[in-house]
Design a protein around this motif. Sequence first.
Motif, PDB file in Angstrom:
ATOM      1  N   ILE A 196      45.922 -94.118  44.907  1.00 23.71           N
ATOM      2  CA  ILE A 196      46.401 -92.761  45.146  1.00 23.71           C
ATOM      3  C   ILE A 196      45.460 -92.129  46.159  1.00 23.71           C
ATOM      4  CG2 ILE A 196      46.366 -90.518  43.862  1.00 23.71           C
ATOM      5  CD1 ILE A 196      47.509 -92.376  41.362  1.00 23.71           C
ATOM      6  N   GLY A 197      44.011 -92.409  45.971  1.00 22.28           N
ATOM      7  CA  GLY A 197      43.037 -91.623  46.756  1.00 22.28           C
ATOM      8  C   GLY A 197      43.341 -92.012  48.450  1.00 22.28           C
ATOM      9  N   SER A 198      43.608 -93.339  48.815  1.00 19.27           N
ATOM     10  CA  SER A 198      44.020 -93.557  50.112  1.00 19.27           C
ATOM     11  C   SER A 198      45.219 -92.871  50.632  1.00 19.27           C
ATOM     12  CB  SER A 198      44.284 -95.048  50.219  1.00 19.27           C
ATOM     13  OG  SER A 198      43.123 -95.837  49.799  1.00 19.27           O
ATOM     14  N   PHE A 199      46.341 -92.692  49.751  1.00 17.01           N
ATOM     15  CA  PHE A 199      47.667 -92.125  50.011  1.00 17.01           C
ATOM     16  C   PHE A 199      47.197 -90.504  50.335  1.00 17.01           C
ATOM     17  CE2 PHE A 199      51.156 -89.487  48.884  1.00 17.01           C
ATOM     18  CZ  PHE A 199      52.381 -89.964  49.642  1.00 17.01           C
ATOM     19  N   VAL A 200      46.331 -89.864  49.425  1.00 16.75           N
ATOM     20  CA  VAL A 200      46.022 -88.393  49.773  1.00 16.75           C
ATOM     21  C   VAL A 200      45.243 -88.481  51.012  1.00 16.75           C
ATOM     22  CG1 VAL A 200      44.866 -86.572  48.797  1.00 16.75           C
ATOM     23  CG2 VAL A 200      46.305 -87.792  47.290  1.00 16.75           C
ATOM     24  N   ARG A 201      44.279 -89.251  50.969  1.00 20.11           N
ATOM     25  CA  ARG A 201      43.700 -89.337  52.380  1.00 20.11           C
ATOM     26  C   ARG A 201      44.375 -89.375  53.744  1.00 20.11           C
ATOM     27  NH1 ARG A 201      39.926 -94.125  52.628  1.00 20.11           N
ATOM     28  NH2 ARG A 201      42.006 -94.962  53.485  1.00 20.11           N
ATOM     29  N   ASP A 202      45.222 -90.501  53.527  1.00 23.43           N
ATOM     30  CA  ASP A 202      45.705 -90.733  54.947  1.00 23.43           C
ATOM     31  C   ASP A 202      47.012 -89.657  55.252  1.00 23.43           C
ATOM     32  OD1 ASP A 202      44.123 -92.839  55.101  1.00 23.43           O
ATOM     33  OD2 ASP A 202      45.596 -94.266  54.280  1.00 23.43           O
ATOM     34  N   ASN A 203      47.478 -89.008  54.093  1.00 22.33           N
ATOM     35  CA  ASN A 203      48.550 -88.260  54.622  1.00 22.33           C
ATOM     36  C   ASN A 203      48.565 -86.893  54.380  1.00 22.33           C
ATOM     37  OD1 ASN A 203      51.106 -90.166  54.580  1.00 22.33           O
ATOM     38  ND2 ASN A 203      49.737 -90.959  53.008  1.00 22.33           N
ATOM     39  N   PHE A 204      47.188 -86.426  53.797  1.00 23.43           N
ATOM     40  CA  PHE A 204      47.035 -85.125  53.452  1.00 23.43           C
ATOM     41  C   PHE A 204      45.557 -84.540  54.035  1.00 23.43           C
ATOM     42  CE2 PHE A 204      50.021 -86.206  50.256  1.00 23.43           C
ATOM     43  CZ  PHE A 204      50.900 -85.348  50.295  1.00 23.43           C
ATOM     44  N   LEU A 205      44.731 -85.252  54.056  1.00 22.21           N
ATOM     45  CA  LEU A 205      43.464 -84.933  54.678  1.00 22.21           C
ATOM     46  C   LEU A 205      42.869 -85.625  55.887  1.00 22.21           C
ATOM     47  CD1 LEU A 205      41.451 -85.447  51.359  1.00 22.21           C
ATOM     48  CD2 LEU A 205      42.549 -83.408  52.021  1.00 22.21           C
ATOM     49  N   THR A 206      43.844 -85.666  56.672  1.00 22.45           N
ATOM     50  CA  THR A 206      43.541 -86.193  58.002  1.00 22.45           C
ATOM     51  C   THR A 206      43.009 -85.106  58.899  1.00 22.45           C
ATOM     52  OG1 THR A 206      45.782 -86.152  59.013  1.00 22.45           O
ATOM     53  CG2 THR A 206      44.832 -88.165  57.933  1.00 22.45           C
ATOM     54  N   GLU A 222      44.129 -84.100  61.713  1.00 18.33           N
ATOM     55  CA  GLU A 222      45.426 -83.433  62.564  1.00 18.33           C
ATOM     56  C   GLU A 222      46.233 -82.630  61.523  1.00 18.33           C
ATOM     57  OE1 GLU A 222      44.727 -86.541  62.398  1.00 18.33           O
ATOM     58  OE2 GLU A 222      44.331 -87.008  64.392  1.00 18.33           O
ATOM     59  N   VAL A 223      46.219 -83.165  60.226  1.00 19.95           N
ATOM     60  CA  VAL A 223      47.063 -82.419  59.140  1.00 19.95           C
ATOM     61  C   VAL A 223      46.288 -80.961  58.738  1.00 19.95           C
ATOM     62  CG1 VAL A 223      48.012 -82.357  56.842  1.00 19.95           C
ATOM     63  CG2 VAL A 223      48.336 -84.391  58.280  1.00 19.95           C
ATOM     64  N   LEU A 224      44.726 -81.245  58.572  1.00 21.87           N
ATOM     65  CA  LEU A 224      44.120 -80.234  58.120  1.00 21.87           C
ATOM     66  C   LEU A 224      44.013 -79.104  59.324  1.00 21.87           C
ATOM     67  CD1 LEU A 224      41.089 -81.969  56.254  1.00 21.87           C
ATOM     68  CD2 LEU A 224      43.046 -80.583  55.461  1.00 21.87           C
ATOM     69  N   THR A 225      43.879 -79.554  60.592  1.00 26.90           N
ATOM     70  CA  THR A 225      43.751 -78.602  61.724  1.00 26.90           C
ATOM     71  C   THR A 225      45.177 -77.749  61.746  1.00 26.90           C
ATOM     72  OG1 THR A 225      42.321 -80.228  62.786  1.00 26.90           O
ATOM     73  CG2 THR A 225      43.424 -78.403  64.206  1.00 26.90           C
ATOM     74  N   GLY A 226      46.113 -78.349  61.535  1.00 24.53           N
ATOM     75  CA  GLY A 226      47.476 -77.794  61.683  1.00 24.53           C
ATOM     76  C   GLY A 226      47.674 -76.544  60.674  1.00 24.53           C
ATOM     77  N   ARG A 227      47.419 -77.061  59.582  1.00 28.02           N
ATOM     78  CA  ARG A 227      47.296 -76.464  58.247  1.00 28.02           C
ATOM     79  C   ARG A 227      46.535 -75.109  58.323  1.00 28.02           C
ATOM     80  NH1 ARG A 227      49.706 -78.478  53.741  1.00 28.02           N
ATOM     81  NH2 ARG A 227      51.663 -80.032  54.499  1.00 28.02           N
ATOM     82  N   LEU A 228      45.088 -75.375  58.613  1.00 27.42           N
ATOM     83  CA  LEU A 228      44.269 -74.235  58.673  1.00 27.42           C
ATOM     84  C   LEU A 228      44.422 -73.326  60.071  1.00 27.42           C
ATOM     85  CD1 LEU A 228      40.978 -75.936  58.202  1.00 27.42           C
ATOM     86  CD2 LEU A 228      42.191 -74.551  56.428  1.00 27.42           C
ATOM     87  N   SER A 229      45.086 -74.067  61.072  1.00 28.83           N
ATOM     88  CA  SER A 229      45.494 -72.970  62.193  1.00 28.83           C
ATOM     89  C   SER A 229      46.878 -72.154  61.962  1.00 28.83           C
ATOM     90  CB  SER A 229      46.074 -74.040  63.402  1.00 28.83           C
ATOM     91  OG  SER A 229      44.858 -74.447  63.973  1.00 28.83           O
ATOM     92  N   ALA A 230      47.579 -72.681  61.225  1.00 27.35           N
ATOM     93  CA  ALA A 230      48.713 -71.723  60.992  1.00 27.35           C
ATOM     94  C   ALA A 230      48.531 -70.824  59.477  1.00 27.35           C
ATOM     95  CB  ALA A 230      49.707 -72.786  59.955  1.00 27.35           C
ATOM     96  N   ILE A 231      47.558 -71.090  58.732  1.00 26.91           N
ATOM     97  CA  ILE A 231      46.987 -70.070  58.024  1.00 26.91           C
ATOM     98  C   ILE A 231      46.061 -69.015  58.450  1.00 26.91           C
ATOM     99  CG2 ILE A 231      45.624 -69.603  56.029  1.00 26.91           C
ATOM    100  CD1 ILE A 231      46.038 -72.294  55.028  1.00 26.91           C
ATOM    101  N   ASN A 232      45.472 -69.350  59.736  1.00 27.61           N
ATOM    102  CA  ASN A 232      44.530 -68.312  60.517  1.00 27.61           C
ATOM    103  C   ASN A 232      43.776 -67.754  59.549  1.00 27.61           C
ATOM    104  OD1 ASN A 232      43.543 -66.856  62.493  1.00 27.61           O
ATOM    105  ND2 ASN A 232      45.412 -66.356  63.402  1.00 27.61           N
ATOM    106  N   VAL A 233      42.752 -68.199  58.593  1.00 29.52           N
ATOM    107  CA  VAL A 233      42.157 -67.685  57.536  1.00 29.52           C
ATOM    108  C   VAL A 233      41.132 -66.486  58.388  1.00 29.52           C
ATOM    109  CG1 VAL A 233      40.399 -67.876  55.926  1.00 29.52           C
ATOM    110  CG2 VAL A 233      42.088 -69.591  56.319  1.00 29.52           C
ATOM    111  N   ALA A 234      40.683 -66.713  59.339  1.00 27.79           N
ATOM    112  CA  ALA A 234      39.537 -65.724  59.958  1.00 27.79           C
ATOM    113  C   ALA A 234      40.516 -64.514  60.831  1.00 27.79           C
ATOM    114  CB  ALA A 234      39.007 -66.256  61.515  1.00 27.79           C
ATOM    115  N   HIS A 235      41.673 -64.762  61.072  1.00 27.79           N
ATOM    116  CA  HIS A 235      42.390 -63.369  61.486  1.00 27.79           C
ATOM    117  C   HIS A 235      42.855 -62.744  60.199  1.00 27.79           C
ATOM    118  CE1 HIS A 235      45.477 -61.047  63.749  1.00 27.79           C
ATOM    119  NE2 HIS A 235      46.422 -61.269  62.730  1.00 27.79           N
TER     120      HIS A 235
END
Length: 354
Positions: free
Chosen positions: A94-104, A106-119
Amino acid sequence: MYIREEPNRLGELRRMQRIATGFLVVAALLFVAALRFEAAYPWLGFVRAAAEGAMVGGLADWFAVTALFRRPLGLPIPHTAIIQTRKDAIGASIGSFVRDNFLTTEVLTGRLSAINVAHRLGAWLEHPEAAERVARLGASGAAGALRIVNDADVQALIERSLITRIENTPVAPLLGRGLSAVLIGQRRRDLLYAIVQLAAQLITENGPAIRKRIAEGSPWWMPRSVDRSIYNRLVDTVAATLNELSQDPDHPLHAQFDAVVERFIERLQSDPELIAKGEEYKAELTGHPIVRELVASLWRDLKSYLLEQSERDDSALRATILRGIERRARGRQHRQQRAARATTGGEPGWANPP
């Protein structure tokens, strides 16, 4: 989220087990009854088939769920008690699945860019109420941290940092560079004038003692008027020197004093004897109890000041935090305006002429 207490959860689980067992018993009774009277009533074949399917499904579900957690009926059936025997492998999978599919990345960068927390945070802080709230929370948080920390630990940390910094810094060359930066131009002349003025003041204040020493050093046959004349001549000479120094910027004494200062500064930075003497004085200073007392006093005063500032609505601490937030907000607005001008080619809100 509401979480039921453990006894309630166990009671609900047992109730569901009884209900499921009851349905299984009902299905078994229907199956037996339908099988018994099916010859007389052929339509009971449908009831028997439904009851049989219900029994098979119930037993299969019971076996599947039980096999996940333990051995059914305690029998060592292969591929049972899966969670109990393979929990480490399941967790790793399960840890490997979460790491490889949700914590990469590319995924984190895309999610954070979409959220734009700083803005979003910047836009929120542009409101005065939000800025004041953050300033208030920041001051309160600082006060809470100050109350939690151990004063002895903080004092020891400051003392170690201060002593380490002092020990790693040669005193004499540092003093030489400091004097070279401070004693420039008119400041040297002011220092010389202050030294001569101090000498004149000391001579005036210690007149009787000086006259006594002059009398003691004079022959017995010399008249006292001569001693007084020597003292008066000394006072007049110092006074005349002060007047000449204040009136004549090119007085030879200025050049002589400049040469003395330059030689002393150069010796501080290059003379091994002076450098070693400075290190001796530094070692005595760092080992003196007054250093620890000074650090403790500084920390107590700083902590008391910050606690007082954090509790006042009109404190300088809150005002400083608020000004910093407002400055950031204004900078963000200016950047947005520049971006808008760069996009439209003119002032925001004005279209370019055709």
